[in-house]
Design an enzyme around this catalytic site. Structure first.
Site, PDB file in Angstrom:
ATOM      1  N   ASP A  32     109.301 127.784  58.966  1.00 29.39           N
ATOM      2  CA  ASP A  32     108.063 128.525  59.208  1.00 29.39           C
ATOM      3  C   ASP A  32     107.194 127.739  60.191  1.00 29.39           C
ATOM      4  O   ASP A  32     107.103 126.507  60.115  1.00 29.39           O
ATOM      5  CB  ASP A  32     107.309 128.733  57.885  1.00 29.39           C
ATOM      6  CG  ASP A  32     106.236 129.807  57.998  1.00 29.39           C
ATOM      7  OD1 ASP A  32     106.414 130.885  57.420  1.00 29.39           O
ATOM      8  OD2 ASP A  32     105.206 129.561  58.671  1.00 29.39           O
ATOM      9  N   ILE A  33     106.545 128.445  61.111  1.00 30.87           N
ATOM     10  CA  ILE A  33     105.732 127.787  62.136  1.00 30.87           C
ATOM     11  C   ILE A  33     104.459 127.175  61.546  1.00 30.87           C
ATOM     12  O   ILE A  33     103.874 126.250  62.128  1.00 30.87           O
ATOM     13  CB  ILE A  33     105.389 128.794  63.260  1.00 30.87           C
ATOM     14  CG1 ILE A  33     105.072 128.075  64.553  1.00 30.87           C
ATOM     15  CG2 ILE A  33     104.272 129.742  62.848  1.00 30.87           C
ATOM     16  CD1 ILE A  33     105.014 128.978  65.775  1.00 30.87           C
ATOM     17  N   ASN A  90     106.911 138.872  50.386  1.00 35.87           N
ATOM     18  CA  ASN A  90     105.778 139.789  50.455  1.00 35.87           C
ATOM     19  C   ASN A  90     106.282 141.154  50.921  1.00 35.87           C
ATOM     20  O   ASN A  90     107.098 141.241  51.845  1.00 35.87           O
ATOM     21  CB  ASN A  90     104.724 139.254  51.425  1.00 35.87           C
ATOM     22  CG  ASN A  90     104.029 138.021  50.881  1.00 35.87           C
ATOM     23  OD1 ASN A  90     103.720 137.958  49.688  1.00 35.87           O
ATOM     24  ND2 ASN A  90     103.791 137.034  51.719  1.00 35.87           N
ATOM     25  N   GLU A  98     102.692 140.033  56.662  1.00 39.43           N
ATOM     26  CA  GLU A  98     102.160 140.065  58.037  1.00 39.43           C
ATOM     27  C   GLU A  98     103.212 140.469  59.057  1.00 39.43           C
ATOM     28  O   GLU A  98     102.884 141.098  60.061  1.00 39.43           O
ATOM     29  CB  GLU A  98     101.581 138.694  58.405  1.00 39.43           C
ATOM     30  CG  GLU A  98     100.291 138.398  57.651  1.00 39.43           C
ATOM     31  CD  GLU A  98      99.662 137.065  58.048  1.00 39.43           C
ATOM     32  OE1 GLU A  98     100.378 136.193  58.565  1.00 39.43           O
ATOM     33  OE2 GLU A  98      98.450 136.933  57.810  1.00 39.43           O
ATOM     34  N   VAL A  99     104.444 140.040  58.838  1.00 41.36           N
ATOM     35  CA  VAL A  99     105.494 140.336  59.819  1.00 41.36           C
ATOM     36  C   VAL A  99     106.389 141.449  59.251  1.00 41.36           C
ATOM     37  O   VAL A  99     106.996 141.269  58.183  1.00 41.36           O
ATOM     38  CB  VAL A  99     106.333 139.080  60.142  1.00 41.36           C
ATOM     39  CG1 VAL A  99     107.418 139.420  61.160  1.00 41.36           C
ATOM     40  CG2 VAL A  99     105.437 137.957  60.657  1.00 41.36           C
ATOM     41  N   HIS A 103     111.574 139.121  55.160  1.00 39.71           N
ATOM     42  CA  HIS A 103     111.827 137.680  55.150  1.00 39.71           C
ATOM     43  C   HIS A 103     111.585 137.130  53.754  1.00 39.71           C
ATOM     44  O   HIS A 103     110.660 137.530  53.067  1.00 39.71           O
ATOM     45  CB  HIS A 103     110.959 136.934  56.169  1.00 39.71           C
ATOM     46  CG  HIS A 103     109.515 137.332  56.157  1.00 39.71           C
ATOM     47  ND1 HIS A 103     109.066 138.514  56.698  1.00 39.71           N
ATOM     48  CD2 HIS A 103     108.417 136.711  55.663  1.00 39.71           C
ATOM     49  CE1 HIS A 103     107.749 138.599  56.546  1.00 39.71           C
ATOM     50  NE2 HIS A 103     107.332 137.530  55.901  1.00 39.71           N
ATOM     51  N   HIS A 105     110.574 133.715  51.870  1.00 42.66           N
ATOM     52  CA  HIS A 105     110.028 132.371  52.049  1.00 42.66           C
ATOM     53  C   HIS A 105     110.736 131.445  51.062  1.00 42.66           C
ATOM     54  O   HIS A 105     110.824 131.764  49.873  1.00 42.66           O
ATOM     55  CB  HIS A 105     108.541 132.322  51.717  1.00 42.66           C
ATOM     56  CG  HIS A 105     107.662 133.165  52.599  1.00 42.66           C
ATOM     57  ND1 HIS A 105     106.885 132.625  53.604  1.00 42.66           N
ATOM     58  CD2 HIS A 105     107.414 134.497  52.634  1.00 42.66           C
ATOM     59  CE1 HIS A 105     106.203 133.591  54.201  1.00 42.66           C
ATOM     60  NE2 HIS A 105     106.503 134.736  53.625  1.00 42.66           N
TER      61      HIS A 105
HETATM   62  P1  5GP Z   1     104.280 137.053  55.598  1.00 41.55           P
HETATM   63  O1  5GP Z   1     102.799 136.888  55.445  1.00 41.55           O
HETATM   64  O2  5GP Z   1     104.632 138.234  56.481  1.00 41.55           O
HETATM   65  O3  5GP Z   1     105.002 137.067  54.286  1.00 41.55           O
HETATM   66  O4  5GP Z   1     104.802 135.745  56.312  1.00 41.55           O
HETATM   67  C1  5GP Z   1     104.953 135.619  57.683  1.00 41.55           C
HETATM   68  C2  5GP Z   1     105.279 134.176  57.976  1.00 41.55           C
HETATM   69  O5  5GP Z   1     105.760 134.091  59.306  1.00 41.55           O
HETATM   70  C3  5GP Z   1     104.075 133.229  57.886  1.00 41.55           C
HETATM   71  O6  5GP Z   1     104.341 132.217  56.927  1.00 41.55           O
HETATM   72  C4  5GP Z   1     103.935 132.681  59.308  1.00 41.55           C
HETATM   73  O7  5GP Z   1     103.535 131.330  59.344  1.00 41.55           O
HETATM   74  C5  5GP Z   1     105.324 132.878  59.884  1.00 41.55           C
HETATM   75  N1  5GP Z   1     105.364 133.050  61.325  1.00 41.55           N
HETATM   76  C6  5GP Z   1     104.576 133.874  62.074  1.00 41.55           C
HETATM   77  N2  5GP Z   1     104.893 133.779  63.383  1.00 41.55           N
HETATM   78  C7  5GP Z   1     105.935 132.899  63.452  1.00 41.55           C
HETATM   79  C8  5GP Z   1     106.701 132.382  64.545  1.00 41.55           C
HETATM   80  O8  5GP Z   1     106.517 132.726  65.704  1.00 41.55           O
HETATM   81  N3  5GP Z   1     107.686 131.494  64.240  1.00 41.55           N
HETATM   82  C9  5GP Z   1     107.935 131.079  62.950  1.00 41.55           C
HETATM   83  N4  5GP Z   1     108.907 130.201  62.770  1.00 41.55           N
HETATM   84  N5  5GP Z   1     107.226 131.536  61.907  1.00 41.55           N
HETATM   85  C10 5GP Z   1     106.231 132.434  62.154  1.00 41.55           C
END
Ligand code: 5GP
Length: 119
Positions: A32-33, A90, A98-99, A103, A105
């Site tokens: 994760d970034i 999520n 968010e994405v 995915h 985690h």
């Molecule tokens: P969500 O909130 O959708 O469950 O988690 C999205 C995750 O994607 C977050 O933990 C965020 O830090 C990670 N993320 C967002 N953009 C990028 C990216 O460009 N590269 C990587 N490796 N992780 C990302």
């Protein structure tokens, strides 16, 4: 409706770099970034699924099994399998997804505390 411009679609197309932890025919895992724990990796299917709901509906049994096994392999590779880790998914607006590409985690490397912030 799947958005081909989401950030993980770009990672899968190689348009954005990632630090790969594991890759096979149907799965990619990468760090994760913005890590929330010493170990924070994301495990994603290579095919286009918006969420776990979408995945459960449309993915093959082999894809589903592979993603679950990949999550455990990632925990093993990252050295947290035996000490314990958290697998978090999520799904949709109330979860703060968010994405819009499914995915998992994989979080670990320290005591993670209670599952949810109260309130
Ligand atoms: P969500 O909130 O959708 O469950 O988690 C999205 C995750 O994607 C977050 O933990 C965020 O830090 C990670 N993320 C967002 N953009 C990028 C990216 O460009 N590269 C990587 N490796 N992780 C990302």
């Amino acid at each position: 409706m799947y958005d081909d411009n989401n950030i993980f679609a770009k990672i899968l197309r190689g348009e954005i770099p990632n630090t790969t932890v594991l890759e096979d025919d149907s799965t990619l895992a990468f760090d994760d970034i913005s890590p929330q724990a010493p170990v924070h990796a994301l495990v994603i299917p290579k095919n286009k699924y918006v969420s776990l709901n979408d995945f459960a509906e449309k993915a093959s049994d082999a894809e589903i099994a592979n993603l679950v096994r990949a999550a455990v392999k990632v925990a093993d590779k990252k050295g947290v399998k035996e000490d314990g880790y958290r697998l978090l998914v999520n799904i949709g607006p109330n979860s703060h997804q968010e994405v819009p590409h499914l995915h998992f985690h994989v979080l670990g490397g320290r005591k993670l505390g209670p599952m949810l912030v109260k309130g």
